[in-house]
Design a protein around this motif. Structure first.
Motif, mmCIF file in Angstrom:
data_model
loop_
_atom_site.group_PDB
_atom_site.id
_atom_site.type_symbol
_atom_site.label_atom_id
_atom_site.label_comp_id
_atom_site.label_asym_id
_atom_site.label_seq_id
_atom_site.Cartn_x
_atom_site.Cartn_y
_atom_site.Cartn_z
ATOM 1 N N GLN A 1 1.017 -1.117 -0.028
ATOM 2 C CA GLN A 1 0.064 0.147 0.056
ATOM 3 C C GLN A 1 0.838 1.118 0.029
ATOM 4 O O GLN A 1 0.575 2.027 -0.707
ATOM 5 N N VAL A 2 2.001 1.292 0.727
ATOM 6 C CA VAL A 2 2.669 2.545 0.830
ATOM 7 C C VAL A 2 3.799 2.728 -0.143
ATOM 8 O O VAL A 2 4.241 3.966 -0.107
ATOM 9 N N THR A 3 3.841 1.721 -1.007
ATOM 10 C CA THR A 3 5.115 2.073 -2.009
ATOM 11 C C THR A 3 4.298 1.782 -3.249
ATOM 12 O O THR A 3 4.871 1.902 -4.460
ATOM 13 N N ALA A 4 2.886 1.680 -3.475
ATOM 14 C CA ALA A 4 2.454 1.786 -4.779
ATOM 15 C C ALA A 4 2.411 2.724 -5.605
ATOM 16 O O ALA A 4 2.713 2.428 -6.930
ATOM 17 N N ASP A 5 2.816 3.844 -5.042
ATOM 18 C CA ASP A 5 2.863 4.954 -5.979
ATOM 19 C C ASP A 5 4.217 4.848 -6.704
ATOM 20 O O ASP A 5 4.542 5.713 -7.698
ATOM 21 N N PHE A 6 5.352 4.426 -6.031
ATOM 22 C CA PHE A 6 6.689 4.193 -6.657
ATOM 23 C C PHE A 6 6.490 3.549 -8.138
ATOM 24 O O PHE A 6 7.410 3.830 -9.157
ATOM 25 N N GLY A 7 5.644 2.517 -8.161
ATOM 26 C CA GLY A 7 5.558 1.754 -9.602
ATOM 27 C C GLY A 7 6.446 0.832 -9.933
ATOM 28 O O GLY A 7 6.357 0.103 -10.966
ATOM 29 N N ASN A 8 7.815 0.643 -9.158
ATOM 30 C CA ASN A 8 8.812 -0.390 -9.526
ATOM 31 C C ASN A 8 9.181 -1.045 -8.183
ATOM 32 O O ASN A 8 10.366 -1.817 -8.160
ATOM 33 N N VAL A 9 8.275 -1.067 -7.138
ATOM 34 C CA VAL A 9 8.585 -2.061 -6.166
ATOM 35 C C VAL A 9 7.711 -3.198 -6.021
ATOM 36 O O VAL A 9 6.619 -3.414 -6.233
ATOM 37 N N GLU A 10 8.421 -4.243 -5.817
ATOM 38 C CA GLU A 10 7.851 -5.700 -5.706
ATOM 39 C C GLU A 10 7.961 -5.937 -4.137
ATOM 40 O O GLU A 10 9.002 -6.207 -3.596
ATOM 41 N N VAL A 11 6.995 -6.618 -3.630
ATOM 42 C CA VAL A 11 6.935 -7.011 -2.384
ATOM 43 C C VAL A 11 6.753 -8.278 -2.095
ATOM 44 O O VAL A 11 5.819 -8.999 -2.511
ATOM 45 N N GLU A 12 7.715 -9.175 -1.473
ATOM 46 C CA GLU A 12 7.444 -10.465 -1.035
ATOM 47 C C GLU A 12 8.069 -11.007 0.092
ATOM 48 O O GLU A 12 8.968 -10.203 0.701
ATOM 49 N N SER A 13 7.916 -12.226 0.541
ATOM 50 C CA SER A 13 8.580 -12.634 1.870
ATOM 51 C C SER A 13 9.560 -13.585 1.528
ATOM 52 O O SER A 13 9.832 -14.022 0.417
#
Length: 169
Positions: free
Chosen positions: A66-78
């Motif tokens: 949610q807080v990185t959505a505007d960056f457009g080039n961030v992928e989040v995973e565990s």
């Protein structure tokens, strides 16, 4: 497909690892700065079976998305295991770490040298914005648990989740 990969260019990738329990404005600052330097920034949320986090790994991932959505080039995973294995599996040549103080550097340098020796992955150290030089997730949770105001240290959606979670304890 369009963009650099379709033209045979390799995307510049980096990873920002951590437990992010919860993500703070300090973490977000490092991720934002990395996202301006790299084509793709992977945020790797550490799974530590021996530690009970305030937020589940799934909740942390969702908050970070949610807080990185505007960056457009961030992928989040565990991830679970060695960070260099995470990097190898995704063809990531660089780890980006924020440094708050000299005490961080001592530990992080050892980790960087070990990671490089194991796999050739480089570590880039980014000095923390002085505004956040004291900030840690542990400190935020402790202050919040005692009723202190930490709203200015967290993205709003994370602050809301923290207040709700602590209120249930």
């Amino acid at each position: 497909m369009t963009g650099p990969e379709s033209e045979g260019l390799q995307l510049r990738r980096a990873v920002c690892p951590g437990s992010f329990d919860p993500i703070t404005n300090g973490h977000l600052d490092i991720i934002a700065r990395a996202s301006r330097l790299y084509d793709v920034v992977h945020v790797a949320v550490m799974i530590n079976q021996s530690k009970k986090g305030l937020f589940s790994v799934e909740e942390r991932i969702e908050l970070i998305r949610q807080v990185t959505a505007d960056f457009g080039n961030v992928e989040v995973e565990s991830f679970h295991g060695l960070l260099v294995d995470f990097c190898k599996q995704r063809d990531i040549p660089a780890i980006v770490k924020g440094l708050r103080a000299v005490s961080d550097f001592d530990y992080e340098l050892q980790m960087a040298q070990m990671n490089n020796g194991l796999s050739g992955v480089e570590t880039l150290f980014v000095p923390t914005n002085p505004t956040y030089s004291f900030l840690s997730s542990s400190l935020v949770k402790e202050v919040a648990a005692w009723g202190g105001d930490v709203a200015h240290l967290l993205p709003p959606v994370v602050h809301e989740a923290l207040v709700e979670r602590i209120g249930k304890k």
